[in-house]
Every structure is written in structure tokens, then in C-alpha cells.
Design a protein around this motif. Structure first.
Motif, PDB file in Angstrom:
ATOM      1  N   HIS A  61       0.848  -1.193   0.000  1.00 11.63           N
ATOM      2  CA  HIS A  61       0.000   0.000   0.000  1.00 11.63           C
ATOM      3  C   HIS A  61       0.883   1.243   0.000  1.00 11.63           C
ATOM      4  O   HIS A  61       1.868   1.319   0.727  1.00 11.63           O
ATOM      5  CB  HIS A  61      -0.914   0.000   1.230  1.00 11.63           C
ATOM      6  N   PRO A  62       0.550   2.251  -0.817  1.00 14.64           N
ATOM      7  CA  PRO A  62       1.396   3.445  -0.909  1.00 14.64           C
ATOM      8  C   PRO A  62       1.576   4.198   0.408  1.00 14.64           C
ATOM      9  O   PRO A  62       2.604   4.840   0.613  1.00 14.64           O
ATOM     10  CB  PRO A  62       0.696   4.327  -1.945  1.00 14.64           C
ATOM     11  N   GLU A  63       0.606   4.122   1.316  1.00 15.23           N
ATOM     12  CA  GLU A  63       0.736   4.828   2.585  1.00 15.23           C
ATOM     13  C   GLU A  63       1.774   4.208   3.518  1.00 15.23           C
ATOM     14  O   GLU A  63       2.212   4.851   4.471  1.00 15.23           O
ATOM     15  CB  GLU A  63      -0.609   4.888   3.307  1.00 15.23           C
ATOM     16  N   THR A  64       2.158   2.963   3.261  1.00 18.44           N
ATOM     17  CA  THR A  64       3.102   2.262   4.132  1.00 18.44           C
ATOM     18  C   THR A  64       4.390   3.043   4.319  1.00 18.44           C
ATOM     19  O   THR A  64       4.954   3.078   5.416  1.00 18.44           O
ATOM     20  CB  THR A  64       3.407   0.854   3.568  1.00 18.44           C
ATOM     21  N   ALA A  65       4.864   3.690   3.273  1.00 13.64           N
ATOM     22  CA  ALA A  65       6.106   4.454   3.354  1.00 13.64           C
ATOM     23  C   ALA A  65       5.907   5.826   3.997  1.00 13.64           C
ATOM     24  O   ALA A  65       6.882   6.475   4.389  1.00 13.64           O
ATOM     25  CB  ALA A  65       6.693   4.629   1.957  1.00 13.64           C
ATOM     26  N   LEU A  66       4.671   6.270   4.133  1.00 18.08           N
ATOM     27  CA  LEU A  66       4.390   7.623   4.617  1.00 18.08           C
ATOM     28  C   LEU A  66       3.927   7.679   6.066  1.00 18.08           C
ATOM     29  O   LEU A  66       4.188   8.664   6.756  1.00 18.08           O
ATOM     30  CB  LEU A  66       3.320   8.271   3.734  1.00 18.08           C
ATOM     31  N   PHE A  67       3.194   6.653   6.519  1.00 18.26           N
ATOM     32  CA  PHE A  67       2.562   6.693   7.831  1.00 18.26           C
ATOM     33  C   PHE A  67       2.737   5.375   8.562  1.00 18.26           C
ATOM     34  O   PHE A  67       2.872   4.330   7.922  1.00 18.26           O
ATOM     35  CB  PHE A  67       1.057   6.978   7.688  1.00 18.26           C
ATOM     36  N   PRO A  68       2.680   5.408   9.898  1.00 19.92           N
ATOM     37  CA  PRO A  68       2.718   4.144  10.645  1.00 19.92           C
ATOM     38  C   PRO A  68       1.450   3.336  10.372  1.00 19.92           C
ATOM     39  O   PRO A  68       0.429   3.901   9.944  1.00 19.92           O
ATOM     40  CB  PRO A  68       2.785   4.603  12.101  1.00 19.92           C
ATOM     41  N   PRO A  69       1.485   2.033  10.620  1.00 19.62           N
ATOM     42  CA  PRO A  69       0.281   1.221  10.421  1.00 19.62           C
ATOM     43  C   PRO A  69      -0.896   1.806  11.223  1.00 19.62           C
ATOM     44  O   PRO A  69      -0.748   2.173  12.389  1.00 19.62           O
ATOM     45  CB  PRO A  69       0.675  -0.154  10.957  1.00 19.62           C
ATOM     46  N   HIS A  70      -2.052   1.895  10.574  1.00 19.37           N
ATOM     47  CA  HIS A  70      -3.243   2.455  11.202  1.00 19.37           C
ATOM     48  C   HIS A  70      -4.491   1.871  10.555  1.00 19.37           C
ATOM     49  O   HIS A  70      -4.438   1.362   9.444  1.00 19.37           O
ATOM     50  CB  HIS A  70      -3.258   3.989  11.088  1.00 19.37           C
ATOM     51  N   ASN A  71      -5.597   1.952  11.281  1.00 13.97           N
ATOM     52  CA  ASN A  71      -6.894   1.471  10.800  1.00 13.97           C
ATOM     53  C   ASN A  71      -6.798   0.058  10.221  1.00 13.97           C
ATOM     54  O   ASN A  71      -7.343  -0.231   9.152  1.00 13.97           O
ATOM     55  CB  ASN A  71      -7.502   2.438   9.786  1.00 13.97           C
TER      56      ASN A  71
END
Length: 181
Positions: A61-71
Motif C-alpha cells: 500500500h502506498p501509505e506504508t512508506a508515509l505513515f505508521p500502520p493504522h486502521n
């Protein structure tokens, strides 16, 4: 016809111990969200809970590199926070109250939201939730591109970045022609 979209008001985004928390600014908008949901629900207007979902250990998932694991699916972090969650439990299952899993910032990308709105004759989209300058913004931009009239409740949106929040509120008005109330 109008619909209220409640964007990502979950434990991970709002609770002090949330994995990607907005914290106090997010907690401060709870009453506005509850009031707006109640008003839309009472009027028989559509209320959509558009809720971010991620899978455990998803490295693609593209958010993996930007944010900690969530939701993460199946965790408390993905549950609706506080009175918004209590209210949802009371009204869920009614024909004009929908839950929508979303995997991208915009509630429209990769979902059937546009179809759900159009088949109900919805022309006006109202937004509350978080994060103002990420998920709320991307949902608003997409809604604008699809021709929906936009209303954003400034006391019903929050961000962990105050300058991003203020920029997004201006952008909603200046670039998307949204009503910000």
C-alpha cells in the motif's frame, strides 16, 4: 438531495493513543459531527461513514512508506471513536445510513460511492471528519471533479497540521467553490 460523508473518525485517528492521531483537534469536532449526523438522519438524508481500512503487514500500500500502520482491519483502531461510534451503533442498518470501506485518501477512489450517490439522486455532498488536508481534501477534490456541490463544516474537520488545515479550508472555497460553514 444531499449526503453527509463522515470521513475516518476512528480511534487510530482521534484517540490520544491512536496510531496516527489528530488528537485534541479531532476530539474537539466530535459534537459537530454528532449534531450533523443527527440532523441528516432525522431529515432522512443519506449518511455515509467512509472509513479507511488497511491490512496487517501490507507492504504494498502506498501509505506504508508515509505513515505508521493504522486502521488495521479487525482492530480497535478502526472502530468509530467516542459518541460518533455510539451514534453509529444506534442508527446502523437503516437504509439511509451506510458504511463504506475505503483504501485510499479519497472516499471515491476504488469504491462505489459515486454510484451509491447517483442512484439516490444526491447532488450535494457535505463533509466532516479527518484529516482536513488529506482524506477530506482528496474526497472533496474528487467530488468536485464528479460535479457534486460541496459543503465543508469547518468545526467538523480537523488535522494534525494546523497550517495544512487552514490551507485546505481556503482551497475548498477558492479552488473547488465549496461552501465552508
Amino acid at each position: 438531495m444531499k449526503a453527509l460523508l463522515v470521513i475516518d473518525y476512528t480511534y487510530d485517528f482521534i484517540a490520544d493513543e491512536g496510531a496516527l492521531t489528530v488528537g485534541a483537534p479531532g476530539q474537539a469536532i466530535e459534537a459537530t459531527i454528532v449534531d450533523k449526523v443527527e440532523a441528516f438522519h432525522r431529515a432522512g438524508d443519506l449518511v455515509v461513514y467512509a472509513v479507511d481500512v488497511h491490512e496487517q503487514n501490507d507492504q504494498c500500500h502506498p501509505e506504508t512508506a508515509l505513515f505508521p500502520p493504522h486502521n488495521i482491519r479487525g482492530t480497535k483502531g478502526r472502530e468509530l471513536y467516542g459518541k460518533v461510534g455510539t451514534q453509529y451503533e444506534r442508527i446502523k442498518g437503516e437504509g439511509h445510513v451506510l458504511w463504506l470501506d475505503k483504501t485510499r485518501y479519497s472516499a471515491f477512489v476504488g469504491t462505489n460511492l459515486d454510484l451509491l450517490l447517483r442512484e439516490r439522486g444526491i447532488t450535494d455532498v457535505h463533509l466532516v471528519g479527518d484529516v482536513t488536508d488529506i482524506c477530506v481534501l482528496h474526497t472533496a477534490v474528487y467530488a468536485y471533479s464528479l460535479g457534486y456541490k460541496l459543503t465543508i463544516y469547518k468545526d467538523g474537520v480537523a488535522s494534525f497540521d494546523e497550517s495544512g488545515h487552514e490551507w485546505a479550508l481556503r482551497h475548498f472555497q477558492q479552488a473547488l467553490g465549496a461552501t465552508v460553514v
